[in-house]
Design an enzyme around this catalytic site. Structure first.
Site, PDB file in Angstrom:
ATOM      1  N   LYS A  92      10.848   3.382   3.019  1.00  0.00           N
ATOM      2  CA  LYS A  92      10.932   4.996   2.531  1.00  0.00           C
ATOM      3  C   LYS A  92      11.393   5.554   1.404  1.00  0.00           C
ATOM      4  O   LYS A  92      12.460   4.712   1.010  1.00  0.00           O
ATOM      5  CB  LYS A  92      11.899   5.505   3.909  1.00  0.00           C
ATOM      6  CG  LYS A  92      10.999   5.381   5.386  1.00  0.00           C
ATOM      7  CD  LYS A  92      10.198   6.552   5.518  1.00  0.00           C
ATOM      8  CE  LYS A  92       9.301   6.444   6.836  1.00  0.00           C
ATOM      9  NZ  LYS A  92       9.606   7.553   7.672  1.00  0.00           N
ATOM     10  N   LYS A 107       2.206   4.686   1.540  1.00  0.00           N
ATOM     11  CA  LYS A 107       2.331   4.909   2.940  1.00  0.00           C
ATOM     12  C   LYS A 107       1.924   6.430   2.979  1.00  0.00           C
ATOM     13  O   LYS A 107       2.632   7.563   2.211  1.00  0.00           O
ATOM     14  CB  LYS A 107       4.050   5.009   3.299  1.00  0.00           C
ATOM     15  CG  LYS A 107       3.756   5.361   5.005  1.00  0.00           C
ATOM     16  CD  LYS A 107       5.166   5.022   5.413  1.00  0.00           C
ATOM     17  CE  LYS A 107       5.275   5.210   6.799  1.00  0.00           C
ATOM     18  NZ  LYS A 107       5.331   6.554   7.511  1.00  0.00           N
ATOM     19  N   GLU A 135       1.043  -1.167   0.038  1.00  0.00           N
ATOM     20  CA  GLU A 135      -0.027  -0.010   0.008  1.00  0.00           C
ATOM     21  C   GLU A 135       0.926   1.092   0.044  1.00  0.00           C
ATOM     22  O   GLU A 135       1.934   0.921   0.339  1.00  0.00           O
ATOM     23  CB  GLU A 135      -0.892   0.049   1.340  1.00  0.00           C
ATOM     24  CG  GLU A 135      -1.756  -1.063   1.484  1.00  0.00           C
ATOM     25  CD  GLU A 135      -2.323  -1.150   3.000  1.00  0.00           C
ATOM     26  OE1 GLU A 135      -2.456  -0.191   3.512  1.00  0.00           O
ATOM     27  OE2 GLU A 135      -2.492  -2.374   3.237  1.00  0.00           O
ATOM     28  N   ASP A 149       1.202  10.254   3.837  1.00  0.00           N
ATOM     29  CA  ASP A 149       2.025  11.160   4.852  1.00  0.00           C
ATOM     30  C   ASP A 149       0.807  12.146   5.498  1.00  0.00           C
ATOM     31  O   ASP A 149       0.960  13.310   5.188  1.00  0.00           O
ATOM     32  CB  ASP A 149       3.021  11.820   4.014  1.00  0.00           C
ATOM     33  CG  ASP A 149       4.098  12.332   4.969  1.00  0.00           C
ATOM     34  OD1 ASP A 149       4.004  12.193   6.318  1.00  0.00           O
ATOM     35  OD2 ASP A 149       4.983  13.231   4.347  1.00  0.00           O
ATOM     36  N   TYR A 187      -7.242   1.625   6.492  1.00  0.00           N
ATOM     37  CA  TYR A 187      -6.533   0.808   6.020  1.00  0.00           C
ATOM     38  C   TYR A 187      -6.342  -0.652   7.069  1.00  0.00           C
ATOM     39  O   TYR A 187      -5.750  -1.451   6.696  1.00  0.00           O
ATOM     40  CB  TYR A 187      -5.161   0.843   5.468  1.00  0.00           C
ATOM     41  CG  TYR A 187      -4.364   1.989   6.351  1.00  0.00           C
ATOM     42  CD1 TYR A 187      -3.811   1.567   7.588  1.00  0.00           C
ATOM     43  CD2 TYR A 187      -4.057   3.278   5.905  1.00  0.00           C
ATOM     44  CE1 TYR A 187      -3.136   2.420   8.247  1.00  0.00           C
ATOM     45  CE2 TYR A 187      -3.451   4.141   6.627  1.00  0.00           C
ATOM     46  CZ  TYR A 187      -3.095   3.549   7.859  1.00  0.00           C
ATOM     47  OH  TYR A 187      -2.249   4.487   8.708  1.00  0.00           O
ATOM     48  N   CYS A 191      28.164  40.726  12.218  1.00  0.00           N
ATOM     49  CA  CYS A 191      28.356  42.074  12.157  1.00  0.00           C
ATOM     50  C   CYS A 191      27.873  42.453  13.878  1.00  0.00           C
ATOM     51  O   CYS A 191      27.302  41.921  14.501  1.00  0.00           O
ATOM     52  CB  CYS A 191      26.752  42.764  11.612  1.00  0.00           C
ATOM     53  SG  CYS A 191      26.301  44.189  12.317  1.00  0.00           S
ATOM     54  N   CYS A 221      22.828  47.229   8.317  1.00  0.00           N
ATOM     55  CA  CYS A 221      23.082  48.545   8.888  1.00  0.00           C
ATOM     56  C   CYS A 221      24.611  49.352   8.265  1.00  0.00           C
ATOM     57  O   CYS A 221      24.806  50.148   8.641  1.00  0.00           O
ATOM     58  CB  CYS A 221      23.360  48.482  10.475  1.00  0.00           C
ATOM     59  SG  CYS A 221      24.724  47.462  11.062  1.00  0.00           S
ATOM     60  N   CYS A 233      22.555  47.375  14.997  1.00  0.00           N
ATOM     61  CA  CYS A 233      21.869  46.704  13.786  1.00  0.00           C
ATOM     62  C   CYS A 233      20.454  46.244  13.709  1.00  0.00           C
ATOM     63  O   CYS A 233      19.970  45.740  14.783  1.00  0.00           O
ATOM     64  CB  CYS A 233      22.680  45.589  13.281  1.00  0.00           C
ATOM     65  SG  CYS A 233      22.321  44.829  11.962  1.00  0.00           S
TER      66      CYS A 233
END
Ligand code: AMP
Length: 706
Positions: free
Chosen positions: A332, A128, A126, A130, A244, A444, A429, A449
């Site tokens: 996966k 998968k 099947e 998400d 499922y 910086c 700046c 700033c």
């Protein structure tokens, strides 16, 4: 399966002590991220990184079974139950799935199944999906309850919300009821709730237009929409399901997964059509390849293929590990890579002044989200990869992972593309920038700033710090432009009157400026005032001291529970705090002595922001256990207390409660079925307390005499 392949590198070189320390550290990090992911829907690390931590821990536990904690996260399914939803116990455990990260691991698993049964069983493949797992219970054919997976045993009651998901049948088709084994018993069916891609994109566009937070991907959007306190919000989101599975193989007169899917269809459920019943390994591999191929064209996200032993009798024979069925595996998909155009390299100024080059890309859809920007980390990284404006670059992303620019396709480089030159002045700046010895980052260092100031303000209101709901970048930027916000203490003098009139720099159809409005202004002021009660550790984290994140802030507060105490600590004393090194100690010490910072802290204090850790039950309690460290192991059955509750009681008397045993541990408390911590205590000669002795300590606060 292939756990050993990724997790076991380097294990052989560890001493038992090092392994134990690493396991403790891994467990803590996994627990923290599990909470962020499941309870807050705000993951800090990618799924891949989380899986990898879990694999490392599992590999260590396999190598050192005697050191494995009985409550290790490897033995649990992630997820916690939020307080705002009531808890529902599942009819049977909702398991997670073991993963195969590539074809070789999938093959390995199938070979394992072949060995187990003496032949390759039929395998049901099947997609998968998400999304977020859901369990829906029917009684007499009527939907009576719906719950999230939670920790696998107990989930959250989201019935009111699931009733508003269009494709979930409220009543099962009568014709299907004949196959229900016990018509009087509740029937719990399970599946995935998801948000189609197009709806996710529309939702984010809307959020963007309203200046609200956007969801990172369709999965978070589905989980977030499902867990709304107000069901009408869930109703307004376009959610859908694929169902499922069933809580028990015996609940229906069906013999296997394939027949179950058919039954689910006949009962009125939405069942994914992309399924295959395979009798050879090659067919399974073929299904995975075809699904990967199809992935992009599907209207919803998938992150792999689930392969299940089809026949229920065979599934029952294989059984479960503590977190997943042995008869199923999730294959996966590999990280996705795409090419796109690098339009520009801009430079972002962070709250500590670090300048980060950012790739501005032609937007491209990769692994579930549209990628338009990606960090290039630092100057050396840009040169190492030699990416140039105008280049066609390869971008990689896997699931939730932060997208990464792998490098240029040099053959497609335009003739006039020049190597990138790092700025010599701050883009915000204009001050000259510096790069310290041994540092990768250009910085910086100007105190004035504006870009740093904005980032500091945003950090203060962020979820991980003071969590001021609704105070997003757009509003903060407007307030900065108006001169109304320059440091974090300014938040606390904002009033409803000035906020409701705040012009957002946009205009309505009539050409009038759009203002924030009364309702939003009231909510914002409430959120700001509410933040005064936040934990002291959040305050410390929110101040944005360089090198101090959430967990360091917690370590610090544990040792110095008030601003006063922290201010008085010397640099050496700070260094002695667990988890804090030389660099961090120097940074805190200097921060607390910089006049501008002192001023902000004093104004925050005057505004009523908590500057000390609250000890809920410890107020007025004598700190008789100060200096003692306890470690708890096993279940406190007799006391009917969770370990957390016992730990809180001990902490109220000033004790420290640690998760690992060392020579410095004062006492180990052993409940029922104590784990390896007990053995370690015996080995090190640390005194062990039973539940009665613990009860006495909790009641009296008097350290036990052994
Ligand atoms: P994980 O939690 O990432 O280990 O993966 C397990 C989860 O995958 C399950 O809890 C389900 O929510 C989800 N899942 C998605 N599609 C399927 C499917 N077809 N069969 C089983 N689980 C699935």
């Amino acid at each position: 399966m292939g756990m050993a392949r990724t997790g076991s590198e380097g294990i052989a070189h560890l001493t038992a002590k090092e392994a134990s320390a690493r396991m403790d550290a891994l467990r803590q990090e996994i627990e923290r991220n599990t909470y962020l992911y499941y309870a807050l829907d705000a993951p800090e690390i990618s799924d891949a990184a989380y899986d990898s931590l879990m694999r490392d821990l599992r590999a260590l536990e396999e190598a050192y079974p005697e050191l494995a904690a009985p409550d290790s996260p490897t033995k649990r399914v992630g997820g916690t139950v939020e307080k705002q939803f009531s808890a529902i116990e599942h009819a049977s455990r909702m398991y997670s799935l073991d993963n195969a990260m590539d074809e070789a691991e999938l093959m390995e698993w199938m070979e394992g199944m072949e060995k187990l049964y003496g032949h390759l069983p039929e395998l049901c493949c099947e997609l998968k999906i998400d999304g977020s797992s859901i369990a829906i219970t029917y009684q007499d054919g009527q939907l009576v309850q719906a719950a999230t997976r939670g920790d696998g045993t107990t989930g959250e009651d989201v019935t009111a919300n699931v009733l508003r998901v269009r494709d979930v049948p409220r009543t099962l088709h009568a014709a299907a009821l004949g196959s229900v084994a016990d018509p009087d018993a509740p029937l719990e069916l399970r599946g995935e709730i998801y948000m189609p891609r197009s709806s996710f994109e529309a939702l984010n566009l809307e959020a963007q237009a309203e200046g609200k937070k956007q969801f990172a991907n369709p999965r978070n959007a589905a989980a977030g929409s499902l867990r709304q306190k107000d069901p009408s919000i869930t109703a307004s989101r376009d959610l859908a399901t694929f169902i499922y599975s069933v809580s028990s193989n015996a609940a229906l007169h069906v013999r296997g997964q394939w027949e179950l899917l058919e039954w689910l269809r006949s009962a009125g459920f939405h069942v994914n059509p992309d399924v295959a019943l395979c009798s050879t390994k090659e067919e399974v591999i073929q299904f995975c390849a075809a699904s990967l191929e199809k992935r992009e064209s599907l209207p919803y996200e998938i992150d792999g293929v689930v392969v299940k032993v089809n026949e229920f009798a065979l599934q029952d024979a294989a059984g479960f590990t503590s977190r997943a069925p042995k008869w199923a595996i999730a294959f996966k998909f590999p990280p996705e890579e795409k090419t796109t155009i690098l339009h520009d390299i801009t430079v972002q100024v962070g709250r500590t002044g670090a300048l980060t080059p950012v790739a501005e890309l032609e937007p491209v859809r990769i692994a579930g989200s549209v990628v338009a920007r990606a960090t290039l980390h630092n100057e050396d990284e840009v040169h190492r990869k030699d990416v140039r404006v105008g280049d066609t670059v390869i971008v990689r992303k896997a699931g939730d992972v932060i997208p990464e620019v792998l490098g240029p396709v040099v053959t497609l480089r335009p003739d006039d593309a020049l190597p990138w030159v790092a700025p010599t002045t701050c883009p915000s700046c204009g001050s000259p920038v510096i790069r310290e010895e041994g540092e990768a980052q250009i910085r910086c260092v100007s105190i004035d700033c504006p870009a740093q100031a904005l980032e500091r303000l945003l950090h203060w209101v962020s979820r991980g710090a003071m969590d001021i709901d609704g105070m997003g970048e757009e509003i903060v930027s407007r307030l900065v432009e108006m001169g109304r916000l320059s440091d974090v203490a300014d938040f606390y003098s904002l009033t409803v009157e000035e906020l409701e009139r705040l012009q957002m720099g946009r205009f309505n159809k009539e050409g009038d400026p759009i203002t924030l409005g009364h309702t939003t202004a009231v909510k914002l002021v409430e959120a700001i005032q509410g933040s005064k009660e936040r934990d002291f550790a959040r305050v410390i984290c929110g101040l944005g001291i360089r090198h101090i994140g959430k967990s360091t802030a917690e370590d610090l507060v544990e040792a110095y529970p008030s601003m006063e105490a922290m201010r008085q600590a010397s640099e050496e004393e700070l260094q002695a705090v667990y988890g804090i090194g030389e660099r961090v100690a120097a940074s805190i010490w200097a921060f607390l002595r910089t006049p501008d910072n002192v001023d902000v802290i004093e104004r925050l204090e005057r505004a009523g922001v908590a500057m000390a850790a609250v000890r809920p039950e410890g107020e007025g309690v004598p700190r008789t256990l100060e200096g003692l460290t306890f470690v708890l192991t096993g279940t406190l059955t007799g006391l009917r207390l969770s370990r957390e509750e016992a730990a809180d009681a001990l902490k109220a008397y000033g004790a420290k409660v640690s998760s690992s045993v060392s020579k410095k541990t004062s006492y180990v408390v052993a409940g029922e079925n104590p784990g390896s911590k007990y053995d370690k205590a015996v080995e090190l000669g640390v005194p062990v307390l039973d539940e009665d002795q613990l009860r006495a300590v909790m009641d009296t606060g008097v350290p036990p005499v052994i």
